[in-house]
Design a protein around this motif. Structure first.
Motif, PDB file in Angstrom:
ATOM      1  N   TRP A 109      29.142  65.974  52.213  1.00  0.00           N
ATOM      2  CA  TRP A 109      29.742  66.529  51.016  1.00  0.00           C
ATOM      3  C   TRP A 109      29.172  66.290  50.095  1.00  0.00           C
ATOM      4  CZ3 TRP A 109      34.403  68.244  53.608  1.00  0.00           C
ATOM      5  CH2 TRP A 109      34.389  67.955  55.055  1.00  0.00           C
ATOM      6  N   THR A 110      30.284  66.952  49.272  1.00  0.00           N
ATOM      7  CA  THR A 110      29.847  66.939  47.663  1.00  0.00           C
ATOM      8  C   THR A 110      31.577  67.348  47.269  1.00  0.00           C
ATOM      9  OG1 THR A 110      28.682  66.630  45.281  1.00  0.00           O
ATOM     10  CG2 THR A 110      29.724  69.240  46.856  1.00  0.00           C
ATOM     11  N   TYR A 111      31.673  65.855  45.982  1.00  0.00           N
ATOM     12  CA  TYR A 111      32.880  66.788  45.780  1.00  0.00           C
ATOM     13  C   TYR A 111      33.032  66.924  44.796  1.00  0.00           C
ATOM     14  CZ  TYR A 111      32.205  62.132  43.438  1.00  0.00           C
ATOM     15  OH  TYR A 111      31.686  60.696  42.637  1.00  0.00           O
ATOM     16  N   SER A 112      34.615  67.620  44.315  1.00  0.00           N
ATOM     17  CA  SER A 112      34.426  68.218  42.476  1.00  0.00           C
ATOM     18  C   SER A 112      35.511  68.510  41.864  1.00  0.00           C
ATOM     19  CB  SER A 112      33.434  69.274  42.371  1.00  0.00           C
ATOM     20  OG  SER A 112      34.468  69.618  41.223  1.00  0.00           O
ATOM     21  N   SER A 113      36.604  68.691  41.020  1.00  0.00           N
ATOM     22  CA  SER A 113      37.787  69.326  40.393  1.00  0.00           C
ATOM     23  C   SER A 113      37.577  70.663  40.328  1.00  0.00           C
ATOM     24  CB  SER A 113      38.401  68.431  39.793  1.00  0.00           C
ATOM     25  OG  SER A 113      37.785  68.498  38.114  1.00  0.00           O
ATOM     26  N   ILE A 114      38.495  71.383  40.134  1.00  0.00           N
ATOM     27  CA  ILE A 114      38.626  72.821  39.633  1.00  0.00           C
ATOM     28  C   ILE A 114      38.037  72.578  37.754  1.00  0.00           C
ATOM     29  CG2 ILE A 114      40.209  75.087  38.788  1.00  0.00           C
ATOM     30  CD1 ILE A 114      38.996  74.768  41.779  1.00  0.00           C
ATOM     31  N   GLY A 115      38.465  71.842  36.988  1.00  0.00           N
ATOM     32  CA  GLY A 115      38.153  71.138  35.600  1.00  0.00           C
ATOM     33  C   GLY A 115      36.764  70.522  35.838  1.00  0.00           C
ATOM     34  N   ALA A 116      36.559  70.420  36.129  1.00  0.00           N
ATOM     35  CA  ALA A 116      34.882  70.603  36.362  1.00  0.00           C
ATOM     36  C   ALA A 116      34.021  70.794  36.161  1.00  0.00           C
ATOM     37  CB  ALA A 116      34.188  68.893  37.400  1.00  0.00           C
ATOM     38  N   PHE A 117      34.222  72.047  37.716  1.00  0.00           N
ATOM     39  CA  PHE A 117      33.845  73.966  37.518  1.00  0.00           C
ATOM     40  C   PHE A 117      34.120  74.321  36.405  1.00  0.00           C
ATOM     41  CE2 PHE A 117      34.379  73.080  42.746  1.00  0.00           C
ATOM     42  CZ  PHE A 117      33.084  73.256  43.152  1.00  0.00           C
ATOM     43  N   SER A 118      34.913  73.692  35.574  1.00  0.00           N
ATOM     44  CA  SER A 118      35.225  75.015  34.636  1.00  0.00           C
ATOM     45  C   SER A 118      34.507  74.634  33.755  1.00  0.00           C
ATOM     46  CB  SER A 118      36.730  74.623  34.447  1.00  0.00           C
ATOM     47  OG  SER A 118      37.797  75.535  35.256  1.00  0.00           O
ATOM     48  N   ASP A 119      34.478  73.404  33.900  1.00  0.00           N
ATOM     49  CA  ASP A 119      33.423  72.760  32.337  1.00  0.00           C
ATOM     50  C   ASP A 119      32.054  73.690  32.804  1.00  0.00           C
ATOM     51  OD1 ASP A 119      35.597  71.832  31.149  1.00  0.00           O
ATOM     52  OD2 ASP A 119      35.226  69.805  32.314  1.00  0.00           O
ATOM     53  N   LEU A 120      31.335  73.020  34.258  1.00  0.00           N
ATOM     54  CA  LEU A 120      29.841  73.557  34.341  1.00  0.00           C
ATOM     55  C   LEU A 120      30.190  75.066  33.943  1.00  0.00           C
ATOM     56  CD1 LEU A 120      29.076  71.975  37.344  1.00  0.00           C
ATOM     57  CD2 LEU A 120      28.363  71.473  35.059  1.00  0.00           C
ATOM     58  N   PHE A 121      31.370  75.993  34.191  1.00  0.00           N
ATOM     59  CA  PHE A 121      31.563  77.591  34.186  1.00  0.00           C
ATOM     60  C   PHE A 121      32.458  77.954  33.748  1.00  0.00           C
ATOM     61  CE2 PHE A 121      29.701  75.981  39.127  1.00  0.00           C
ATOM     62  CZ  PHE A 121      28.556  76.093  39.153  1.00  0.00           C
TER      63      PHE A 121
END
Length: 258
Positions: free
Chosen positions: A46-58
């Motif tokens: 598994w890996t974990y993330s938040s929508i906010g983290a994805f938004s920062d990356l993309f």
């Protein structure tokens, strides 16, 4: 230097451009976690993330686009969602592939893969592997070079406003725990600049009355002139009398009548 993002064209045709970008990213982190023996739950990596983290990356993808795409990938059976956080109140989402044999075709440990020169690769060290943590680490490093936070006491004041009055206003707002954001402060400075000589009086008025904003000073009522008041009353009485007389005589009023 700009960051290069890539995706599989075949995956994009099946799951859309956003889905392909997210899947490519998840492949990288899940492979890396599996290589380090990290986050193994329920027979998956598994890996974990938040929508906010994805938004920062993309930054070219909106949070809604990311959320909808992840939900579609879960509904399509490509991803599974879970919660493997150590504390119950932590709602950070975890992601894994439903079928790792399809999406993680390489069954070798990453440390055993040859590098571009055909030489055996060195073992991968234990690193911070998850998306959210990685973003925080980069943000902390970048924070050292960030410009200083906005200071409302260091702004350029209009000529009609004294530094003493402005410092009193900022001290009052901070005491009341009112916002001193850059946008708010600039709007107030424009209002005070347009107030002319009344700028200091406007600030004093707001502080004295416990107001949150700045408002024009209250106009002092003019003394009542009994002669003007009586003339106005007499004029209204004349008009009313004329209307009653016209109605009594049955005269049709014209524009010239008034």
């Amino acid at each position: 230097m700009s960051i290069i993002h890539s995706f599989d064209v075949d995956v994009a045709m099946q799951h859309g451009l956003t889905g392909a970008v997210l899947l490519q990213h998840l492949q990288f982190w899940i492979l890396k976690n599996r290589a380090n023996g990290k986050h193994q739950h329920e027979g998956r990596t598994w890996t974990y993330s938040s929508i906010g983290a994805f938004s920062d990356l993309f930054p070219y993808l909106s949070p809604d686009q990311i959320r909808r795409s992840l939900d579609k990938l879960v509904s399509a059976g490509v991803l599974v969602k879970g919660n493997h956080n150590q504390v119950a109140y932590d709602r950070t989402l975890w992601y894994a592939f439903s079928d790792e044999s399809i999406w993680l075709p390489c069954q070798h440990h990453l440390a055993d893969l040859p590098n571009q020169n055909g030489m055996g690769a060195r073992p991968i060290p234990v690193v911070i592997t998850d998306i959210t943590t990685d973003i925080k680490t980069k943000a902390q490093s970048a924070g050292k070079t960030k410009k200083d936070r906005f200071d409302p006491l260091k702004v350029l004041l209009p000529e009609n406003l004294s530094r003493e009055s402005w410092e009193a206003w900022i001290a009052y707002r901070r005491q009341r725990k009112l916002t001193c954001s850059e946008i708010c402060i600039k709007q107030q400075l424009i209002k005070l600049g347009d107030a002319g000589r009344d700028a200091a009086a406007i600030i004093h008025q707001s502080i004295s009355n416990g107001w949150q904003g700045l408002f024009p000073t209250k106009a002092v009522p003019k003394p009542y002139d009994s002669r003007i008041g009586k003339a106005h009353f007499d004029r209204k009485a004349d008009v009313l009398h004329m209307q009653q007389e016209i109605e009594r005589r049955g005269i049709q009023p014209t524009d010239e009548a008034f």
